[in-house]
Design an enzyme around this catalytic site. Structure first.
Site, mmCIF file in Angstrom:
data_model
loop_
_atom_site.group_PDB
_atom_site.id
_atom_site.type_symbol
_atom_site.label_atom_id
_atom_site.label_comp_id
_atom_site.label_asym_id
_atom_site.label_seq_id
_atom_site.Cartn_x
_atom_site.Cartn_y
_atom_site.Cartn_z
ATOM 1 N N LYS A 48 0.796 -1.239 0.000
ATOM 2 C CA LYS A 48 0.000 0.000 0.000
ATOM 3 C C LYS A 48 0.829 1.291 0.000
ATOM 4 O O LYS A 48 0.403 2.319 0.505
ATOM 5 C CB LYS A 48 -1.008 0.026 1.178
ATOM 6 C CG LYS A 48 -1.800 -1.225 1.378
ATOM 7 C CD LYS A 48 -2.220 -1.950 0.136
ATOM 8 C CE LYS A 48 -3.303 -1.308 -0.676
ATOM 9 N NZ LYS A 48 -3.556 -2.129 -1.908
ATOM 10 N N HIS A 108 6.801 -7.432 -2.327
ATOM 11 C CA HIS A 108 6.651 -6.763 -1.029
ATOM 12 C C HIS A 108 7.510 -7.479 0.022
ATOM 13 O O HIS A 108 7.411 -7.173 1.214
ATOM 14 C CB HIS A 108 5.202 -6.830 -0.534
ATOM 15 C CG HIS A 108 4.202 -6.097 -1.375
ATOM 16 N ND1 HIS A 108 4.368 -4.796 -1.777
ATOM 17 C CD2 HIS A 108 2.994 -6.490 -1.861
ATOM 18 C CE1 HIS A 108 3.305 -4.430 -2.484
ATOM 19 N NE2 HIS A 108 2.464 -5.427 -2.556
ATOM 20 N N SER A 138 -4.791 2.454 4.438
ATOM 21 C CA SER A 138 -4.961 1.842 3.117
ATOM 22 C C SER A 138 -4.963 0.310 3.244
ATOM 23 O O SER A 138 -5.751 -0.381 2.593
ATOM 24 C CB SER A 138 -3.822 2.312 2.204
ATOM 25 O OG SER A 138 -3.944 1.770 0.918
HETATM 26 S S1 PPS Z 1 -0.367 -2.985 -3.258
HETATM 27 O O1 PPS Z 1 -1.613 -3.790 -3.215
HETATM 28 O O2 PPS Z 1 0.366 -3.151 -2.008
HETATM 29 O O3 PPS Z 1 0.471 -3.263 -4.410
HETATM 30 O O4 PPS Z 1 -0.887 -1.479 -3.311
HETATM 31 P P1 PPS Z 1 -0.030 -0.215 -3.768
HETATM 32 O O5 PPS Z 1 -0.167 -0.043 -5.216
HETATM 33 O O6 PPS Z 1 1.324 -0.261 -3.186
HETATM 34 O O7 PPS Z 1 -0.787 0.962 -3.002
HETATM 35 C C1 PPS Z 1 -2.135 1.260 -3.228
HETATM 36 C C2 PPS Z 1 -2.329 2.678 -2.763
HETATM 37 O O8 PPS Z 1 -1.733 3.571 -3.731
HETATM 38 C C3 PPS Z 1 -2.732 4.447 -4.240
HETATM 39 N N1 PPS Z 1 -2.447 4.778 -5.630
HETATM 40 C C4 PPS Z 1 -2.170 6.029 -6.052
HETATM 41 N N2 PPS Z 1 -2.042 7.180 -5.372
HETATM 42 C C5 PPS Z 1 -1.765 8.308 -6.085
HETATM 43 N N3 PPS Z 1 -1.625 8.308 -7.437
HETATM 44 C C6 PPS Z 1 -1.739 7.163 -8.155
HETATM 45 N N4 PPS Z 1 -1.601 7.175 -9.467
HETATM 46 C C7 PPS Z 1 -2.017 5.950 -7.449
HETATM 47 N N5 PPS Z 1 -2.198 4.658 -7.824
HETATM 48 C C8 PPS Z 1 -2.463 3.969 -6.700
HETATM 49 C C9 PPS Z 1 -4.031 3.647 -4.068
HETATM 50 O O9 PPS Z 1 -5.163 4.469 -4.179
HETATM 51 C C10 PPS Z 1 -3.801 3.070 -2.687
HETATM 52 O O10 PPS Z 1 -3.853 4.060 -1.667
HETATM 53 P P2 PPS Z 1 -5.176 4.470 -0.852
HETATM 54 O O11 PPS Z 1 -4.711 5.368 0.244
HETATM 55 O O12 PPS Z 1 -5.790 3.215 -0.332
HETATM 56 O O13 PPS Z 1 -6.052 5.185 -1.835
#
Ligand code: PPS
Length: 295
Positions: A48, A108, A138
């Site tokens: 996340k 991860h 998240s």
């Molecule tokens: S995972 O499942 O661990 O691989 O998830 P990960 O991609 O690391 O994290 C998901 C969170 O990143 C946010 N996210 C973004 N934020 C800003 N800009 C962009 N383009 C973007 N893409 C993914 C996503 O909404 C999750 O955060 P939260 O706080 O839950 O919205």
């Protein structure tokens, strides 16, 4: 109830003392003997923390900003998730075998569980870290919608588990610190989610330099635009809606949920915040990493 063809919400399994999603734990044996290529690039994060965002950015970089090429498949196929294993879906290793070099890989895993070949081959790493409070929130919502995790329980109880490192992939505190330390001996570009949010163009320039792939300013602007939260949220090749609903139920909480810094303020109580801060200060004592929990 079934998870495609497996157990619904199985308990985490402990591997070398680290709790991990049961199915992913099963992939770790075969992964240890897997040989990466020296030209692979690993995207590593605690869950996340912006993995999908940086994966999309890197896939666009690798394809010179060509949108059509980046729509060729889902992010799980374009950037194989090495420890991924869910009944009824191809494993990360299977996807990897069908991926032509130069490959982008996602993990991860904490260092104790990382396939040794990645370090031996000096595979370049782009590590993305995000402030612990937003990660906890998240992660809680992700546990609710991604049925490979155990039931998260209440927010209060989940926060306790997060602080104790009793969530999938273990301790956030240890993860961000050990990958930071790895940068002393291994090629690691250490990025922060909050920095990318603040100035995506600046952070993409850092990535371009690290991977040695210069691009025109116009192409970088195009990548910034295409990888905005708004664009990625509606892109089925980036938003995980191609996975079966039994694996991720976006009606419970969208994978692309809010994409902001500071959402924790809507969730933490004053008491939880005070407790968290005191615990955080102890866990991060002596570490020179500075996280921003608001912009
Ligand atoms: S995972 O499942 O661990 O691989 O998830 P990960 O991609 O690391 O994290 C998901 C969170 O990143 C946010 N996210 C973004 N934020 C800003 N800009 C962009 N383009 C973007 N893409 C993914 C996503 O909404 C999750 O955060 P939260 O706080 O839950 O919205």
């Amino acid at each position: 109830m079934e998870l495609v063809r497996g157990d619904y919400r199985p308990p985490l399994e402990y591997v070398k003392g680290i709790p991990i999603i049961k199915y992913f734990a099963e992939s770790l044996g075969p992964l240890q003997s897997w040989q990466p290529r020296p030209d692979d690039l690993l995207i590593s994060t605690y869950p996340k923390s912006g993995t999908t965002w940086v994966s999309e950015i890197l896939d666009m970089i690798y394809h010179g900003g060509d949108l059509e090429k980046c729509h060729r498949d889902s992010i799980l196929t374009r950037v194989p998730f090495i420890e991924f294993k869910v009944p009824g879906c191809p494993t990360g290793l299977e996807v990897l075998e069908d991926t032509p070099p130069p490959r982008l890989l996602k993990t991860h895993l904490p260092l104790a569980l990382l396939p040794k070949g990645l370090l031996d081959q000096k595979v370049k790493v782009v590590y993305v870290a995000r402030n612990a409070k937003d990660v906890a929130v998240s992660f809680y919502h992700f546990y609710r919608m991604a049925k490979v995790h155990p039931d998260p329980g209440t927010w209060e109880s989940f926060l306790d588990k997060f602080m104790a490192g009793e969530v999938s992939y273990g301790s956030w505190y240890q993860h961000v610190q050990e990958w930071w330390e790895l940068g002393r001996t291994h090629p690691v570009l250490y990025l922060f989610y909050e920095d990318i949010q603040e100035n995506p163009k600046r952070e993409i320039q850092k990535i371009l330099e690290f991977v040695g792939r210069p691009l025109s300013e116009e192409t970088v602007d195009h990548i910034v635009q295409h990888t905005s939260f708004k664009e990625m949220k509606k892109n089925p090749m980036a938003n995980y809606t191609t996975l079966p609903v039994e694996v991720m139920d976006h009606s419970v909480s969208a994978f692309m949920r809010k994409g902001v810094t500071g959402d924790w303020k809507n969730v933490f109580t004053v008491a939880q915040n005070e407790r968290f801060d005191a615990h955080y200060a102890k866990k991060m004592a002596g570490c020179n990493l500075n996280f921003r929990s608001e912009l």
